[in-house]
Design an enzyme around this catalytic site. Structure first.
Site, PDB file in Angstrom:
ATOM      1  N   GLY A 179       0.783  -1.253  -0.085  1.00  0.00           N
ATOM      2  CA  GLY A 179       0.214  -0.005   0.056  1.00  0.00           C
ATOM      3  C   GLY A 179       0.995   1.307  -0.025  1.00  0.00           C
ATOM      4  N   THR A 230      -3.655  -4.013  -5.095  1.00  0.00           N
ATOM      5  CA  THR A 230      -3.782  -5.022  -5.515  1.00  0.00           C
ATOM      6  C   THR A 230      -3.722  -5.928  -4.356  1.00  0.00           C
ATOM      7  N   CYS A 263      11.770  -1.347  -3.560  1.00  0.00           N
ATOM      8  CA  CYS A 263      10.634  -2.382  -4.040  1.00  0.00           C
ATOM      9  C   CYS A 263      10.117  -2.189  -5.459  1.00  0.00           C
ATOM     10  N   ASN A 282      11.446  -0.876  -7.903  1.00  0.00           N
ATOM     11  CA  ASN A 282      12.712  -1.314  -9.006  1.00  0.00           C
ATOM     12  C   ASN A 282      12.603  -2.654  -9.168  1.00  0.00           C
ATOM     13  N   GLU A 329       2.842   1.301 -11.175  1.00  0.00           N
ATOM     14  CA  GLU A 329       4.430   1.022 -11.132  1.00  0.00           C
ATOM     15  C   GLU A 329       4.947   2.186 -11.729  1.00  0.00           C
TER      16      GLU A 329
HETATM   17  P1  TGC Z   1      12.975  11.668  -4.926  1.00  0.00           P
HETATM   18  O1  TGC Z   1      13.306  12.910  -3.890  1.00  0.00           O
HETATM   19  O2  TGC Z   1      13.108  11.732  -6.196  1.00  0.00           O
HETATM   20  O3  TGC Z   1      13.219  10.378  -4.245  1.00  0.00           O
HETATM   21  C1  TGC Z   1      13.263  10.174  -2.563  1.00  0.00           C
HETATM   22  C2  TGC Z   1      14.448   9.152  -2.555  1.00  0.00           C
HETATM   23  O4  TGC Z   1      14.239   8.040  -2.898  1.00  0.00           O
HETATM   24  C3  TGC Z   1      15.457   8.027  -4.070  1.00  0.00           C
HETATM   25  N1  TGC Z   1      15.067   7.339  -5.190  1.00  0.00           N
HETATM   26  C4  TGC Z   1      15.122   5.816  -5.308  1.00  0.00           C
HETATM   27  N2  TGC Z   1      15.793   5.010  -4.777  1.00  0.00           N
HETATM   28  C5  TGC Z   1      15.734   3.783  -5.293  1.00  0.00           C
HETATM   29  N3  TGC Z   1      15.088   3.235  -6.371  1.00  0.00           N
HETATM   30  C6  TGC Z   1      14.499   4.191  -7.137  1.00  0.00           C
HETATM   31  N4  TGC Z   1      13.720   3.792  -8.327  1.00  0.00           N
HETATM   32  C7  TGC Z   1      14.456   5.603  -6.836  1.00  0.00           C
HETATM   33  N5  TGC Z   1      13.866   6.717  -7.122  1.00  0.00           N
HETATM   34  C8  TGC Z   1      14.179   7.867  -6.285  1.00  0.00           C
HETATM   35  C9  TGC Z   1      16.097   9.144  -4.096  1.00  0.00           C
HETATM   36  O5  TGC Z   1      17.378   9.135  -4.674  1.00  0.00           O
HETATM   37  C10 TGC Z   1      15.683   9.742  -2.865  1.00  0.00           C
HETATM   38  O6  TGC Z   1      16.745   9.360  -2.014  1.00  0.00           O
HETATM   39  P2  TGC Z   1      17.164  10.325  -0.639  1.00  0.00           P
HETATM   40  O7  TGC Z   1      18.388   9.310   0.028  1.00  0.00           O
HETATM   41  O8  TGC Z   1      17.781  11.491  -1.175  1.00  0.00           O
HETATM   42  O9  TGC Z   1      15.992  10.177   0.262  1.00  0.00           O
HETATM   43  O10 TGC Z   1      11.277  11.632  -4.900  1.00  0.00           O
HETATM   44  P3  TGC Z   1      10.236  12.307  -5.281  1.00  0.00           P
HETATM   45  O11 TGC Z   1       9.000  13.011  -4.509  1.00  0.00           O
HETATM   46  O12 TGC Z   1      10.686  13.659  -6.311  1.00  0.00           O
HETATM   47  O13 TGC Z   1       9.550  11.344  -6.531  1.00  0.00           O
HETATM   48  C11 TGC Z   1      10.166  10.877  -7.608  1.00  0.00           C
HETATM   49  C12 TGC Z   1       9.430   9.996  -8.451  1.00  0.00           C
HETATM   50  C13 TGC Z   1       8.279  10.798  -8.890  1.00  0.00           C
HETATM   51  C14 TGC Z   1      10.354   9.297  -9.242  1.00  0.00           C
HETATM   52  C15 TGC Z   1       8.884   8.612  -7.647  1.00  0.00           C
HETATM   53  O14 TGC Z   1       8.177   9.320  -6.648  1.00  0.00           O
HETATM   54  C16 TGC Z   1       8.146   7.850  -8.366  1.00  0.00           C
HETATM   55  O15 TGC Z   1       8.605   6.755  -8.901  1.00  0.00           O
HETATM   56  N6  TGC Z   1       6.647   7.942  -8.482  1.00  0.00           N
HETATM   57  C17 TGC Z   1       5.775   6.982  -9.285  1.00  0.00           C
HETATM   58  C18 TGC Z   1       4.958   6.331  -8.056  1.00  0.00           C
HETATM   59  C19 TGC Z   1       4.850   4.676  -8.229  1.00  0.00           C
HETATM   60  O16 TGC Z   1       5.431   4.257  -9.125  1.00  0.00           O
HETATM   61  N7  TGC Z   1       4.063   4.127  -7.594  1.00  0.00           N
HETATM   62  C20 TGC Z   1       3.732   2.790  -7.628  1.00  0.00           C
HETATM   63  C21 TGC Z   1       2.782   2.374  -6.670  1.00  0.00           C
HETATM   64  S1  TGC Z   1       2.921   0.614  -6.293  1.00  0.00           S
HETATM   65  C22 TGC Z   1       2.140  -0.033  -7.822  1.00  0.00           C
HETATM   66  O17 TGC Z   1       1.833   0.435  -8.611  1.00  0.00           O
HETATM   67  C23 TGC Z   1       1.865  -1.485  -7.818  1.00  0.00           C
HETATM   68  S2  TGC Z   1       1.003  -2.381  -8.980  1.00  0.00           S
HETATM   69  C24 TGC Z   1       1.003  -3.821  -8.476  1.00  0.00           C
HETATM   70  C25 TGC Z   1       0.722  -4.948  -9.393  1.00  0.00           C
HETATM   71  O18 TGC Z   1       1.646  -5.315 -10.122  1.00  0.00           O
HETATM   72  O19 TGC Z   1      -0.298  -5.239  -9.517  1.00  0.00           O
HETATM   73  P1  FAD Z   2      -1.813  10.645 -11.298  1.00  0.00           P
HETATM   74  O1  FAD Z   2      -0.421  10.491 -10.535  1.00  0.00           O
HETATM   75  O2  FAD Z   2      -2.751  11.526 -10.837  1.00  0.00           O
HETATM   76  O3  FAD Z   2      -1.413  10.889 -12.810  1.00  0.00           O
HETATM   77  C1  FAD Z   2      -2.476  11.366 -13.736  1.00  0.00           C
HETATM   78  C2  FAD Z   2      -1.736  11.629 -15.037  1.00  0.00           C
HETATM   79  O4  FAD Z   2      -0.942  12.748 -14.812  1.00  0.00           O
HETATM   80  C3  FAD Z   2      -0.836  10.570 -15.544  1.00  0.00           C
HETATM   81  O5  FAD Z   2      -0.841  10.703 -17.116  1.00  0.00           O
HETATM   82  C4  FAD Z   2       0.477  10.906 -15.107  1.00  0.00           C
HETATM   83  O6  FAD Z   2       1.925  10.710 -16.003  1.00  0.00           O
HETATM   84  C5  FAD Z   2       0.475  12.678 -15.307  1.00  0.00           C
HETATM   85  N1  FAD Z   2       1.238  13.070 -14.266  1.00  0.00           N
HETATM   86  C6  FAD Z   2       1.637  12.999 -12.912  1.00  0.00           C
HETATM   87  N2  FAD Z   2       2.399  13.876 -12.426  1.00  0.00           N
HETATM   88  C7  FAD Z   2       3.343  14.359 -13.599  1.00  0.00           C
HETATM   89  C8  FAD Z   2       4.384  15.095 -13.726  1.00  0.00           C
HETATM   90  N3  FAD Z   2       5.108  15.522 -12.648  1.00  0.00           N
HETATM   91  N4  FAD Z   2       4.737  15.425 -15.027  1.00  0.00           N
HETATM   92  C9  FAD Z   2       3.751  14.898 -16.170  1.00  0.00           C
HETATM   93  N5  FAD Z   2       2.972  14.349 -15.770  1.00  0.00           N
HETATM   94  C10 FAD Z   2       2.537  13.885 -14.785  1.00  0.00           C
HETATM   95  N6  FAD Z   2      -0.587   1.124  -5.993  1.00  0.00           N
HETATM   96  C11 FAD Z   2       0.019   0.519  -5.070  1.00  0.00           C
HETATM   97  O7  FAD Z   2       0.554   1.434  -4.103  1.00  0.00           O
HETATM   98  N7  FAD Z   2      -0.050  -0.599  -4.644  1.00  0.00           N
HETATM   99  C12 FAD Z   2      -0.705  -1.327  -5.681  1.00  0.00           C
HETATM  100  O8  FAD Z   2      -0.826  -2.784  -5.546  1.00  0.00           O
HETATM  101  C13 FAD Z   2      -1.266  -0.861  -6.765  1.00  0.00           C
HETATM  102  N8  FAD Z   2      -1.766  -1.679  -7.618  1.00  0.00           N
HETATM  103  C14 FAD Z   2      -2.586  -1.174  -8.840  1.00  0.00           C
HETATM  104  C15 FAD Z   2      -3.359  -1.913  -9.605  1.00  0.00           C
HETATM  105  C16 FAD Z   2      -4.075  -1.248 -10.453  1.00  0.00           C
HETATM  106  C17 FAD Z   2      -5.173  -1.966 -11.482  1.00  0.00           C
HETATM  107  C18 FAD Z   2      -3.882   0.067 -10.918  1.00  0.00           C
HETATM  108  C19 FAD Z   2      -4.754   0.691 -12.147  1.00  0.00           C
HETATM  109  C20 FAD Z   2      -3.295   0.883 -10.138  1.00  0.00           C
HETATM  110  C21 FAD Z   2      -2.488   0.142  -9.174  1.00  0.00           C
HETATM  111  N9  FAD Z   2      -1.800   1.103  -8.168  1.00  0.00           N
HETATM  112  C22 FAD Z   2      -1.217   0.410  -7.057  1.00  0.00           C
HETATM  113  C23 FAD Z   2      -1.499   2.374  -8.298  1.00  0.00           C
HETATM  114  C24 FAD Z   2      -0.714   2.944  -9.078  1.00  0.00           C
HETATM  115  O9  FAD Z   2       0.503   2.993  -8.932  1.00  0.00           O
HETATM  116  C25 FAD Z   2      -1.104   4.704  -9.466  1.00  0.00           C
HETATM  117  O10 FAD Z   2      -2.491   4.494 -10.326  1.00  0.00           O
HETATM  118  C26 FAD Z   2       0.052   5.041 -10.441  1.00  0.00           C
HETATM  119  O11 FAD Z   2       1.141   5.518  -9.601  1.00  0.00           O
HETATM  120  C27 FAD Z   2      -0.605   6.579 -10.857  1.00  0.00           C
HETATM  121  O12 FAD Z   2      -1.084   7.342  -9.906  1.00  0.00           O
HETATM  122  P2  FAD Z   2      -2.658   8.048 -10.097  1.00  0.00           P
HETATM  123  O13 FAD Z   2      -3.322   6.949 -10.768  1.00  0.00           O
HETATM  124  O14 FAD Z   2      -2.745   8.665  -9.005  1.00  0.00           O
HETATM  125  O15 FAD Z   2      -2.367   8.966 -11.415  1.00  0.00           O
END
Ligand code: TGC
Ligand code: FAD
Length: 393
Positions: free
Chosen positions: A134, A168, A247, A249, A372
């Site tokens: 989460g 998820t 995680c 990554n 992701e």
């Molecule tokens: P930022 O200041 O850039 O980073 C905070 C700290 O983290 C470090 N860092 C990383 N470390 C390891 N691996 C990475 N990929 C890293 N990216 C950044 C960074 O160096 C910093 O370290 P420190 O020591 O200075 O504290 O943070 P920010 O707030 O500017 O955000 C950066 C951003 C946008 C790249 C990041 O927050 C991001 O990746 N956003 C996307 C969120 C996302 O991917 N959510 C996924 C949720 S889980 C999910 O979707 C599961 S789907 C499950 C399924 O398969 O069903």
């Molecule tokens: P937003 O962040 O609101 O983005 C909306 C749009 O704005 C996107 O096109 C995005 O690219 C764009 N945008 C946002 N910021 C910027 C920027 N700085 N510059 C340019 N464009 C930008 N999350 C978990 O934690 N755990 C899970 O297990 C998990 N499972 C999931 C399963 C499913 C089926 C789905 C659909 C999602 C799941 N997620 C999970 C959530 C998922 O990680 C988020 O939906 C995703 O990170 C995007 O966040 P958001 O939906 O709030 O979109």
């Protein structure tokens, strides 16, 4: 239709080990026999086929990339191949295995105490416990640093409050890895991971209905109201948002491979269909525009395969950089989604029918493009890596 053979235009098999090929064969047979005959029905009913969990555990697919506690300790490419074959079946199935291994078992193994590891890892590996991760909240998806979920320390307990969204397996999880802000450290550095067990007072879940994508996967909202957990449920080695991103990554790596499986399934359907479908007295495969689409698929799938394979090698050598994972996640999911859309088009009206699978893959890949880290967020991660300038804010 001819049996699925995968696509190997550049003899990638020549770079795979015998073990990797055997793993592919085993998982491919499992998907062929146990998943494909039922998946459309589950997709239509919007249900996860949970009866497959014991079989996947028996095959060693849960946490297969990890070492110890009954895990197979496979190399990165062998693990990637598992993801590829599962997603050839359905993205939801790969999601289940990704979340369990990369987002629940990995953080417990990497950041957990010995007691947490001993209690949870064998159960998760055997599929006797299900986990979830989460991070996302209703108001914070791409920007998890802004999260409102918080954990306040009171004596020997933490009190958690907040809401997690789009999680998820949220409602079926025996153990939830919840990321929350503590008052120790800065905005991102104060974020820590906590283990919240099913049944804890104040923990409520509800499933998200009406999804067009990943229908055969459970996606939930989790609400935490004064959830009191013992201090020992903190993942002690988590250090800020960075730990959660570590995680991601792992999971993003798996998706880079998984997307290839979905793309190959769509390519296979489009190829076989176009050889059989007659229009203007000829198979549609004889038309140049159709061949152009097939050639595009072969080109992009082949490029994606080598990207994933090289990523795996870098991972095993301990050289993998997060921005390299971002490039592969973004490219391979885009490639798979474009392939699915093209295949859907090439099947004409049949492309909209469940029977041919491509419509389901196409819809699934829309969510895979978003979760992701969205496609555009990964673009910005690559942009930051090459310019040194973060453009998120
Ligand atoms: P930022 O200041 O850039 O980073 C905070 C700290 O983290 C470090 N860092 C990383 N470390 C390891 N691996 C990475 N990929 C890293 N990216 C950044 C960074 O160096 C910093 O370290 P420190 O020591 O200075 O504290 O943070 P920010 O707030 O500017 O955000 C950066 C951003 C946008 C790249 C990041 O927050 C991001 O990746 N956003 C996307 C969120 C996302 O991917 N959510 C996924 C949720 S889980 C999910 O979707 C599961 S789907 C499950 C399924 O398969 O069903
Ligand atoms: P937003 O962040 O609101 O983005 C909306 C749009 O704005 C996107 O096109 C995005 O690219 C764009 N945008 C946002 N910021 C910027 C920027 N700085 N510059 C340019 N464009 C930008 N999350 C978990 O934690 N755990 C899970 O297990 C998990 N499972 C999931 C399963 C499913 C089926 C789905 C659909 C999602 C799941 N997620 C999970 C959530 C998922 O990680 C988020 O939906 C995703 O990170 C995007 O966040 P958001 O939906 O709030 O979109």
């Amino acid at each position: 239709m001819k049996t699925f053979q995968g696509l190997d235009f550049y003899d990638l098999d020549g770079l795979l080990t015998e073990e990797e090929k055997l793993i592919r064969k085993t998982v491919r047979e499992f998907v062929e026999k146990e998943v494909l005959p039922i998946i459309e029905e589950y997709n239509e009913k919007a249900k996860f086929p949970s009866q497959l969990i014991p079989k996947m555990a028996e095959l060693g697919l849960l946490g297969a990339q990890l070492k110890g506690y009954g895990c197979a300790g496979l190399g990165a490419n062998a693990y990637g191949i598992i993801m590829q074959e599962l997603e050839r079946g359905d993205s939801g199935l790969r999601s289940f295995v990704s979340v369990q291994g990369a987002l629940v078992m990995y953080p417990i193994l990497t950041f957990g105490s010995d007691e947490q590891k001993e209690k949870w890892l064998p159960l998760l590996q055997q599929g006797k416990a299900i986990g979830c991760f989460g991070l996302t909240e209703p108001d914070f998806g791409s920007y998890p640093s802004g999260m409102r979920t918080n954990a306040k320390k009171e004596g020997n307990s933490y009190i958690l409050n907040g809401t997690k969204m789009w999680i998820t397996n949220g409602s079926v999880a025996d153990i939830s890895v919840i990321w929350a802000k503590t008052d120790e450290g800065s905005q991102t550095q104060g974020i820590r991971g906590f283990l919240v067990e099913k049944g804890t007072a104040g923990l409520k879940t509800s499933d998200i209905k009406g999804k067009i994508s990943l229908r055969a996967s459970v996606t939930s909202e989790i609400s935490l109201t004064d959830v009191k957990i013992p201090v020992k449920n903190l993942l002690p080695k988590t250090e800020g948002l960075k730990s959660a991103l570590m995680c991601l990554n792992q999971a993003r790596y798996g998706i880079s491979w998984g997307a290839i499986g979905a793309a190959m399934a769509c390519y296979h359907s489009a190829l076989e269909y176009s050889k059989e479908r007659i229009q203007f007295e000829k198979p549609i495969a004889s038309f140049q525009l159709v061949q152009q689409k097939l050639a595009w698929m072969v080109q992009e799938i082949t490029k994606a395969q080598f990207l994933a394979w090289r990523l795996g090698k870098l991972k095993d050598e301990g050289k993998l950089k997060p921005h390299q994972v971002s490039l592969a996640k973004k490219n391979n999911v885009w490639m798979a989604l474009e392939t699915a859309r093209m295949a859907r088009d090439m099947l004409g009206a049949n492309g909209t029918a469940y029977e041919y699978h491509v419509g389901r893959h196409m819809c699934n890949l829309e969510a895979v493009k978003t979760y992701e880290g969205t496609h555009d967020i990964h673009t910005l991660i690559v942009g930051e890596a090459v310019t040194g300038i973060p453009a998120y804010r």
